[in-house]
Design an enzyme around this catalytic site. Sequence first.
Site, PDB file in Angstrom:
ATOM      1  CG  ASP A  13      -8.102  -0.714   2.639  1.00  0.00           C
ATOM      2  OD1 ASP A  13      -8.275   0.414   2.157  1.00  0.00           O
ATOM      3  OD2 ASP A  13      -8.991  -1.357   3.220  1.00  0.00           O
ATOM      4  CE  LYS A  16      -6.492   1.208  -3.973  1.00  0.00           C
ATOM      5  NZ  LYS A  16      -6.610   0.213  -2.895  1.00  0.00           N
ATOM      6  N   GLY A  40     -10.304   4.995   0.704  1.00  0.00           N
ATOM      7  CA  GLY A  40      -9.582   5.696   1.766  1.00  0.00           C
ATOM      8  C   GLY A  40      -8.112   5.468   1.523  1.00  0.00           C
ATOM      9  CG  HIS A  41      -6.513   6.026  -1.753  1.00  0.00           C
ATOM     10  ND1 HIS A  41      -6.546   6.345  -3.078  1.00  0.00           N
ATOM     11  CD2 HIS A  41      -7.242   4.902  -1.629  1.00  0.00           C
ATOM     12  CE1 HIS A  41      -7.275   5.446  -3.731  1.00  0.00           C
ATOM     13  NE2 HIS A  41      -7.714   4.559  -2.869  1.00  0.00           N
ATOM     14  CD  GLN A 223     -13.279   1.310  -4.513  1.00  0.00           C
ATOM     15  OE1 GLN A 223     -13.369   1.559  -5.695  1.00  0.00           O
ATOM     16  NE2 GLN A 223     -13.297   2.263  -3.617  1.00  0.00           N
TER      17      GLN A 223
HETATM   18  P1  GDP Z   1      -5.018   2.291  -0.118  1.00  0.00           P
HETATM   19  O1  GDP Z   1      -6.483   2.360   0.103  1.00  0.00           O
HETATM   20  O2  GDP Z   1      -4.627   1.215  -1.051  1.00  0.00           O
HETATM   21  O3  GDP Z   1      -4.412   3.622  -0.501  1.00  0.00           O
HETATM   22  O4  GDP Z   1      -4.375   1.888   1.287  1.00  0.00           O
HETATM   23  P2  GDP Z   1      -4.740   2.514   2.723  1.00  0.00           P
HETATM   24  O5  GDP Z   1      -4.150   3.879   2.811  1.00  0.00           O
HETATM   25  O6  GDP Z   1      -6.181   2.353   3.011  1.00  0.00           O
HETATM   26  O7  GDP Z   1      -3.995   1.488   3.675  1.00  0.00           O
HETATM   27  C1  GDP Z   1      -2.626   1.274   3.581  1.00  0.00           C
HETATM   28  C2  GDP Z   1      -1.984   1.686   4.912  1.00  0.00           C
HETATM   29  O8  GDP Z   1      -0.672   1.172   4.956  1.00  0.00           O
HETATM   30  C3  GDP Z   1      -1.841   3.179   5.114  1.00  0.00           C
HETATM   31  O9  GDP Z   1      -1.984   3.453   6.476  1.00  0.00           O
HETATM   32  C4  GDP Z   1      -0.434   3.476   4.640  1.00  0.00           C
HETATM   33  O10 GDP Z   1       0.149   4.622   5.275  1.00  0.00           O
HETATM   34  C5  GDP Z   1       0.275   2.220   5.093  1.00  0.00           C
HETATM   35  N1  GDP Z   1       1.408   1.811   4.259  1.00  0.00           N
HETATM   36  C6  GDP Z   1       1.563   1.867   2.910  1.00  0.00           C
HETATM   37  N2  GDP Z   1       2.698   1.259   2.526  1.00  0.00           N
HETATM   38  C7  GDP Z   1       3.294   0.819   3.668  1.00  0.00           C
HETATM   39  C8  GDP Z   1       4.481   0.068   3.943  1.00  0.00           C
HETATM   40  O11 GDP Z   1       5.240  -0.318   3.054  1.00  0.00           O
HETATM   41  N3  GDP Z   1       4.728  -0.227   5.261  1.00  0.00           N
HETATM   42  C9  GDP Z   1       3.904   0.161   6.285  1.00  0.00           C
HETATM   43  N4  GDP Z   1       4.215  -0.185   7.523  1.00  0.00           N
HETATM   44  N5  GDP Z   1       2.777   0.846   6.038  1.00  0.00           N
HETATM   45  C10 GDP Z   1       2.466   1.160   4.768  1.00  0.00           C
HETATM   46  P1  IMO Z   2      -9.559   1.624  -1.022  1.00  0.00           P
HETATM   47  O1  IMO Z   2      -9.535   2.481  -2.261  1.00  0.00           O
HETATM   48  C1  IMO Z   2     -11.346  -1.752   1.055  1.00  0.00           C
HETATM   49  C2  IMO Z   2     -15.578  -2.585   0.202  1.00  0.00           C
HETATM   50  C3  IMO Z   2     -16.588  -2.363   1.311  1.00  0.00           C
HETATM   51  C4  IMO Z   2     -17.595  -3.441   0.978  1.00  0.00           C
HETATM   52  C5  IMO Z   2     -17.607  -3.434  -0.553  1.00  0.00           C
HETATM   53  C6  IMO Z   2     -18.736  -2.635  -1.167  1.00  0.00           C
HETATM   54  O2  IMO Z   2      -9.252   2.368   0.222  1.00  0.00           O
HETATM   55  O3  IMO Z   2      -8.771   0.395  -1.226  1.00  0.00           O
HETATM   56  P2  IMO Z   2     -19.171  -0.025  -1.425  1.00  0.00           P
HETATM   57  O4  IMO Z   2     -19.344   1.073  -0.405  1.00  0.00           O
HETATM   58  O5  IMO Z   2     -18.026   0.215  -2.364  1.00  0.00           O
HETATM   59  O6  IMO Z   2     -20.438  -0.346  -2.152  1.00  0.00           O
HETATM   60  O7  IMO Z   2     -18.808  -1.354  -0.569  1.00  0.00           O
HETATM   61  O8  IMO Z   2     -16.364  -2.874  -0.951  1.00  0.00           O
HETATM   62  N1  IMO Z   2     -14.738  -1.413  -0.120  1.00  0.00           N
HETATM   63  C7  IMO Z   2     -13.435  -1.319   0.217  1.00  0.00           C
HETATM   64  N2  IMO Z   2     -12.633  -2.142   0.931  1.00  0.00           N
HETATM   65  N3  IMO Z   2     -10.845  -0.626   0.521  1.00  0.00           N
HETATM   66  C8  IMO Z   2     -11.617   0.200  -0.223  1.00  0.00           C
HETATM   67  O9  IMO Z   2     -11.125   1.260  -0.881  1.00  0.00           O
HETATM   68  C9  IMO Z   2     -12.998  -0.107  -0.378  1.00  0.00           C
HETATM   69  N4  IMO Z   2     -14.043   0.478  -1.001  1.00  0.00           N
HETATM   70  C10 IMO Z   2     -15.083  -0.340  -0.852  1.00  0.00           C
HETATM   71  O10 IMO Z   2     -16.004  -2.550   2.585  1.00  0.00           O
HETATM   72  O11 IMO Z   2     -17.108  -4.703   1.383  1.00  0.00           O
HETATM   73 MG    MG Z   3      -7.847   2.283   1.658  1.00  0.00          MG
END
Ligand code: GDP
Ligand code: IMO
Ligand code: MG
Length: 427
Positions: A13, A16, A40-41, A223
């Site tokens: 999170d 990416k 979850g991106h 991840q």
């Molecule tokens: P990922 O799993 O690595 O793709 O990240 P997620 O999407 O799960 O979580 C990142 C969150 O931060 C998302 O809601 C993005 O829209 C938000 N985000 C990404 N870059 C920035 C940033 O530079 N500033 C802010 N405020 N939000 C960001």
């Molecule tokens: P993104 O791509 C954050 C965590 C789960 C749990 C562990 C194992 O959005 O960064 P799993 O279902 O993969 O066997 O769970 O990994 N986990 C994540 N945490 N971001 C993710 O993906 C994750 N995908 C799995 O919460 O601790």
């Molecule tokens: Mg994510």
Amino acid sequence: MPALVLLGAQWGDEGKGKATDLLGGSVDYVVRYQGGNNAGHTVVVGDQKYALHLLPSGILSPGCTPVIGNGVVVDPSVLLSELSGLNERGVDTSKLLLSGNAHIITPYNVTVDKVTERFLGKRKIGTTGRGIGPTYADKINRVGIRVQDLYDESILTQKVEAALDAKNQILTKLYNRRAIAVDQVVEELLAYADKLAPYVADTVLVLNQALEEDKVVLFEGGQGTLLDIDHGTYPFVTSSNPTAGGACTGAGVGPTKISRVIGILKAYTTRVGAGPFPTELFDEDGEALRRIGGERGVTTGRDRRCGWFDAVIARYATRVNGLTDFFLTKLDVLTGWEQIPVCVAYEIDGKRVEELPYSQTDFHHAKPVYEMLPGWNEDISKAKTFGDLPKNAQAYVKALEEMSGAPISAIGVGPGRDETIEINSFI
Ligand code: GDP
Ligand code: IMO
Ligand code: MG
């Protein structure tokens, strides 16, 4: 410089999705190489917000071919519903390529994920419950089902039988659940065959040919480094290799082809699920990071655990991935703190430790050693260049760069595509 890997430098999170989407306009292929719909991106384009789980974030860039590599585990129902959700919003998904060697998350893998977590009780991992671990376990145990098996009913039936033989014993005798019928599973899986057929391809050949033609390929990790099955905080990890080497095995591309490895690094730290997290905050600062940063899981809706930036982890990510660059995200979230603590080392059983300990026991005992950096109050969300940032924000970035061991080549100051300060170009 044709092949770039973009991966999470912390516990996932990091942003990416946003970073991949940003580069998507200048690359020819974006490839997911591991994980599945545990990811979850979030991608924000103009006033539109997209939550992607299985599809590479490059799917939102019209010129880019999205690829699901052999190292990914694929839940067909999730894939099809993600595709139709995007189609309804006018996104063309017809270019998608799906590796025939990718493993399928079957309904029984999802069941096993849920029952084993329940069985672990308070020792549970806190998985996403999407069947990820059990599907990779079947792959390693050589009883997995692959996308290509959907096109041979007899082989599919034999393989489902082999997989369910032992599992039904365990489900009924150990977990007190009903046995799963082979023909029901086969029927369900066969129903996906025609719908997936237009996408299925020899992605290894396609990607290597593309690289020979000097096309630009971006590998997008799911991840993060600390969730890596080998290099993460085992056993509180996912069941694949998000680290850079995973891009080679998970897409069938040799390490000599990779020219750049970009670590996505949040300006603070978050984690979802169980496991050690030295800089975790349990006070109002943690609450504020969660609120301001919108730190709620895209996949499971769970609140993310929040804490200060941990430079020990960032250094570790640089080392195990061979990072060439960092993309620092969410710097805007830190606006308004008078002072910002940054963890520069750990204290473990009375001793100062500069590097991440390999021992799980030591890591569980690690207490953060903080250095205080001065904060800023100015709104930075409109900053376009490094020079637009207030002096203290510049100093924060420079300090992180020095501690983390690779140049910070881009800075996120908001969720949108254009809310980014580009320092060194990636392509
Ligand atoms: P990922 O799993 O690595 O793709 O990240 P997620 O999407 O799960 O979580 C990142 C969150 O931060 C998302 O809601 C993005 O829209 C938000 N985000 C990404 N870059 C920035 C940033 O530079 N500033 C802010 N405020 N939000 C960001
Ligand atoms: P993104 O791509 C954050 C965590 C789960 C749990 C562990 C194992 O959005 O960064 P799993 O279902 O993969 O066997 O769970 O990994 N986990 C994540 N945490 N971001 C993710 O993906 C994750 N995908 C799995 O919460 O601790
Ligand atoms: Mg994510």
